[in-house]
Write a protein that holds these residues in place. Structure first.
Motif, PDB file in Angstrom:
ATOM      1  N   HIS A   1     -15.886   2.007   7.718  1.00  0.00           N
ATOM      2  CA  HIS A   1     -16.443   0.559   7.509  1.00  0.00           C
ATOM      3  C   HIS A   1     -15.081   0.301   6.472  1.00  0.00           C
ATOM      4  N   ALA A   2     -15.053  -1.175   6.505  1.00  0.00           N
ATOM      5  CA  ALA A   2     -13.971  -1.116   6.134  1.00  0.00           C
ATOM      6  C   ALA A   2     -13.833  -2.861   5.191  1.00  0.00           C
ATOM      7  N   THR A   3     -13.448  -2.552   4.161  1.00  0.00           N
ATOM      8  CA  THR A   3     -13.515  -4.360   3.502  1.00  0.00           C
ATOM      9  C   THR A   3     -13.023  -4.795   3.539  1.00  0.00           C
ATOM     10  N   PHE A   4     -12.470  -6.247   3.323  1.00  0.00           N
ATOM     11  CA  PHE A   4     -11.706  -7.116   3.186  1.00  0.00           C
ATOM     12  C   PHE A   4     -11.644  -7.772   1.677  1.00  0.00           C
ATOM     13  N   SER A   5     -10.845  -8.177   0.999  1.00  0.00           N
ATOM     14  CA  SER A   5     -10.796  -8.921  -0.285  1.00  0.00           C
ATOM     15  C   SER A   5      -9.425  -9.727  -0.545  1.00  0.00           C
ATOM     16  N   ASP A   6      -9.198 -10.290  -1.764  1.00  0.00           N
ATOM     17  CA  ASP A   6      -7.984 -11.470  -1.665  1.00  0.00           C
ATOM     18  C   ASP A   6      -7.798 -12.189  -0.342  1.00  0.00           C
ATOM     19  N   ILE A   7      -9.174 -12.735   0.456  1.00  0.00           N
ATOM     20  CA  ILE A   7      -8.984 -13.709   0.902  1.00  0.00           C
ATOM     21  C   ILE A   7      -8.526 -15.014   0.735  1.00  0.00           C
ATOM     22  N   ARG A   8      -7.085 -15.257   1.412  1.00  0.00           N
ATOM     23  CA  ARG A   8      -7.368 -17.210   0.743  1.00  0.00           C
ATOM     24  C   ARG A   8      -6.494 -17.653   1.790  1.00  0.00           C
TER      25      ARG A   8
ATOM     26  N   GLY B   1      -2.435 -18.059   6.086  1.00  0.00           N
ATOM     27  CA  GLY B   1      -2.651 -17.220   4.462  1.00  0.00           C
ATOM     28  C   GLY B   1      -3.145 -15.770   4.994  1.00  0.00           C
ATOM     29  N   ASN B   2      -3.707 -14.975   4.079  1.00  0.00           N
ATOM     30  CA  ASN B   2      -3.682 -13.698   3.986  1.00  0.00           C
ATOM     31  C   ASN B   2      -5.186 -12.929   3.722  1.00  0.00           C
ATOM     32  N   ALA B   3      -5.641 -11.853   4.220  1.00  0.00           N
ATOM     33  CA  ALA B   3      -6.215 -11.139   3.662  1.00  0.00           C
ATOM     34  C   ALA B   3      -6.284  -9.946   3.788  1.00  0.00           C
ATOM     35  N   ARG B   4      -6.327  -9.043   2.975  1.00  0.00           N
ATOM     36  CA  ARG B   4      -6.783  -7.361   2.619  1.00  0.00           C
ATOM     37  C   ARG B   4      -7.853  -7.008   3.152  1.00  0.00           C
TER      38      ARG B   4
ATOM     39  N   ARG C   1     -12.255   3.008   4.562  1.00  0.00           N
ATOM     40  CA  ARG C   1     -12.270   4.410   3.569  1.00  0.00           C
ATOM     41  C   ARG C   1     -12.370   5.319   3.969  1.00  0.00           C
ATOM     42  N   VAL C   2     -11.436   6.426   4.149  1.00  0.00           N
ATOM     43  CA  VAL C   2     -11.290   7.767   5.086  1.00  0.00           C
ATOM     44  C   VAL C   2     -11.760   9.320   4.130  1.00  0.00           C
ATOM     45  N   GLY C   3     -12.801   9.206   4.048  1.00  0.00           N
ATOM     46  CA  GLY C   3     -13.892  10.397   3.284  1.00  0.00           C
ATOM     47  C   GLY C   3     -13.488  10.368   2.219  1.00  0.00           C
ATOM     48  N   PRO C   4     -13.846  11.547   1.620  1.00  0.00           N
ATOM     49  CA  PRO C   4     -13.871  10.733  -0.327  1.00  0.00           C
ATOM     50  C   PRO C   4     -12.787  10.760  -0.564  1.00  0.00           C
ATOM     51  N   LEU C   5     -11.559  10.791  -0.133  1.00  0.00           N
ATOM     52  CA  LEU C   5     -10.603  11.409  -0.888  1.00  0.00           C
ATOM     53  C   LEU C   5      -8.938  10.087  -0.811  1.00  0.00           C
ATOM     54  N   GLY C   6      -9.557   9.298   0.405  1.00  0.00           N
ATOM     55  CA  GLY C   6      -8.000   8.573   0.803  1.00  0.00           C
ATOM     56  C   GLY C   6      -8.943   7.028   1.183  1.00  0.00           C
ATOM     57  N   SER C   7      -7.583   6.089   1.443  1.00  0.00           N
ATOM     58  CA  SER C   7      -8.121   4.419   2.054  1.00  0.00           C
ATOM     59  C   SER C   7      -6.618   4.469   3.178  1.00  0.00           C
ATOM     60  N   VAL C   8      -7.558   3.520   3.866  1.00  0.00           N
ATOM     61  CA  VAL C   8      -5.767   2.890   4.665  1.00  0.00           C
ATOM     62  C   VAL C   8      -5.885   1.534   3.852  1.00  0.00           C
ATOM     63  N   LYS C   9      -4.822   1.234   4.034  1.00  0.00           N
ATOM     64  CA  LYS C   9      -4.969  -0.423   3.601  1.00  0.00           C
ATOM     65  C   LYS C   9      -4.163  -1.450   4.649  1.00  0.00           C
ATOM     66  N   PHE C  10      -4.453  -2.227   5.177  1.00  0.00           N
ATOM     67  CA  PHE C  10      -3.411  -3.187   5.949  1.00  0.00           C
ATOM     68  C   PHE C  10      -3.550  -4.849   5.620  1.00  0.00           C
ATOM     69  N   GLN C  11      -2.475  -5.441   5.925  1.00  0.00           N
ATOM     70  CA  GLN C  11      -2.015  -6.859   5.653  1.00  0.00           C
ATOM     71  C   GLN C  11      -2.720  -7.218   6.421  1.00  0.00           C
ATOM     72  N   ASN C  12      -3.627  -8.288   6.362  1.00  0.00           N
ATOM     73  CA  ASN C  12      -3.818  -9.079   7.462  1.00  0.00           C
ATOM     74  C   ASN C  12      -3.405 -10.872   7.511  1.00  0.00           C
ATOM     75  N   HIS C  13      -2.877 -11.682   8.017  1.00  0.00           N
ATOM     76  CA  HIS C  13      -1.643 -12.944   8.124  1.00  0.00           C
ATOM     77  C   HIS C  13      -2.361 -13.965   8.849  1.00  0.00           C
ATOM     78  N   LEU C  14      -2.319 -14.625   9.145  1.00  0.00           N
ATOM     79  CA  LEU C  14      -3.162 -16.033   9.263  1.00  0.00           C
ATOM     80  C   LEU C  14      -1.772 -17.094  10.015  1.00  0.00           C
TER      81      LEU C  14
ATOM     82  N   CYS D   1      -5.803 -18.071  17.729  1.00  0.00           N
ATOM     83  CA  CYS D   1      -5.849 -18.033  16.121  1.00  0.00           C
ATOM     84  C   CYS D   1      -5.937 -17.250  15.091  1.00  0.00           C
ATOM     85  N   SER D   2      -5.505 -15.857  15.603  1.00  0.00           N
ATOM     86  CA  SER D   2      -5.889 -14.306  15.188  1.00  0.00           C
ATOM     87  C   SER D   2      -5.084 -13.863  14.376  1.00  0.00           C
ATOM     88  N   SER D   3      -4.787 -13.048  13.287  1.00  0.00           N
ATOM     89  CA  SER D   3      -3.963 -12.409  12.679  1.00  0.00           C
ATOM     90  C   SER D   3      -4.379 -10.763  13.679  1.00  0.00           C
TER      91      SER D   3
END
Length: 200
Positions: free
Chosen positions: A88-95, A157-160, A164-177, A195-197
């Motif tokens: 699953h993925a979580t998107f945040s700081d969408i602006r 703009g941007n979105a983060r 979630r990779v298992g119970p111990l960590g996560s992988v983060k990305f920056q999306n730029h438009l 028009c895509s990141s």
């Protein structure tokens, strides 16, 4: 005469020092294991990076008068997409900022989004801007846009994104438009362009 070596009483290491050393060792091992788990999990899920894109738009209103004032309404559909089959993925700081000829028309924002694996969520924005003052060069550009039947707006703009990779960590990305939204002012239709990141 040979000298006798006299030794004093040996000092023993304080139990608290041993306790702290053991705790530090356990923490270091836990950090190493967590890093390995995140790395292996990242490899196992065979990542396709979550991305954002504009899937559709329309120019609902475009009017300019002799006083150099521009009125516009634009509908924009932004999609947050997660192609991955195992995370699953979580998107945040969408602006995002929408501009015309360097003039900021509106700021498009959204709260955090949870996107299931192999799924997406759409964000629908309707931007209304009344009485945008234009300088003579910008007025001339609008007139040319009517004649060419093509007008451009800038979306940047941007979105983060985070997996979630298992119970111990996560992988983060920056999306730029950073793209141009082009329309036919005669009927408001969107000239579909990439028009895509997502990297090509």
């Amino acid at each position: 005469m040979p000298r006798k070596l006299i030794r004093g009483p040996q000092r023993r290491t304080h139990p608290l020092v041993w306790f702290l050393a053991i705790i530090c060792t356990i923490i270091a091992i836990a950090v190493i294991i967590a890093g390995i788990v995140v790395f292996v999990g990242y490899i196992v899920i065979h990542p396709r990076v979550p991305f954002i894109s504009v899937t559709n738009a329309s120019l609902d209103l475009l009017q300019n008068d002799l006083a150099g004032l521009l009125q516009t309404q634009i509908s924009i559909n932004v999609r947050a997409e997660n192609d991955n089959q195992k995370a699953h993925a979580t998107f945040s700081d969408i602006r995002f900022a929408l501009r015309f000829q360097g003039i900021k028309i509106a700021e498009l924002v959204a709260g955090p989004l949870e996107v299931n694996k192999r799924s997406y969520q759409d964000l629908h924005y309707v931007v209304q801007s009344l009485s945008i003052p234009l300088n003579p060069d910008q007025v001339e550009e609008v007139d040319l846009s009517w004649k060419r039947n093509v007008i451009s707006f800038e979306l940047k703009g941007n979105a983060r994104a985070r997996w979630r990779v298992g119970p111990l960590g996560s992988v983060k990305f920056q999306n730029h438009l950073n793209c141009q939204l082009k329309f036919h002012p005669s009927n408001g239709t969107y000239i579909n362009s990439r028009c895509s990141s997502k990297s090509t």
